[in-house]
Design a protein around this motif. Structure first.
Motif: not given
Length: 138
Positions: A44-59
């Motif tokens: 789950s942490q890896i998935v969140e890191n991948i998403i945050d890396h690509q989308l720059y934590n923009q909900p």
């Protein structure tokens, strides 16, 4: 004679031009024979890191993006992760993540299509991502 020299020089230069596509070598995956897939907190942490890396934590962008993340079903062999992001404007972004090096690599569609069968080749169902968001939206 000068033409042969120019051809030789041109050929030599072409050998030294770096390739613009990322060179990614993968180890063969280990076959997973269980009937279930383990997805734990570290995944789950890896998935969140991948998403945050690509989308720059923009909900707001994340909410409207179809996200598919693939890796090996075998929880002991999850060094390579591959993600596709279909944005609201129908553009795609692709990302390769290597856990042991903590390395993110932006890739193109061709690289994604080349790497996907190598990463999920040992999975029981190779078409289903290990994680997805907004995949079944209308």
């Amino acid at each position: 004679m000068k033409l042969n020299q120019y051809v030789a020089i041109l050929f030599s230069l072409l050998l030294f031009i770096p390739n613009s596509q990322a060179e990614i070598n993968l180890k063969q995956c280990k076959i997973y024979k269980m009937n279930y897939i383990i997805f734990d907190e570290s995944d789950s942490q890896i998935v969140e890191n991948i998403i945050d890396h690509q989308l720059y934590n923009q909900p707001d962008i994340r909410e409207n993006t179809v996200i598919k993340i693939f890796t090996n079903d075998n929880s002991e062999d999850r060094n390579y992760w591959l993600a596709s992001f279909q944005l609201k404007d129908q553009n795609y972004l692709y990302l390769f993540y290597q856990v042991d090096e903590n390395k993110f690599t932006n890739i193109n569609q061709q690289q994604f299509e080349t790497l996907l069968p190598k990463i999920v080749g040992c999975n029981a169902n190779q078409e289903i991502p290990i994680y997805s968001e907004n995949f079944y939206t209308d």
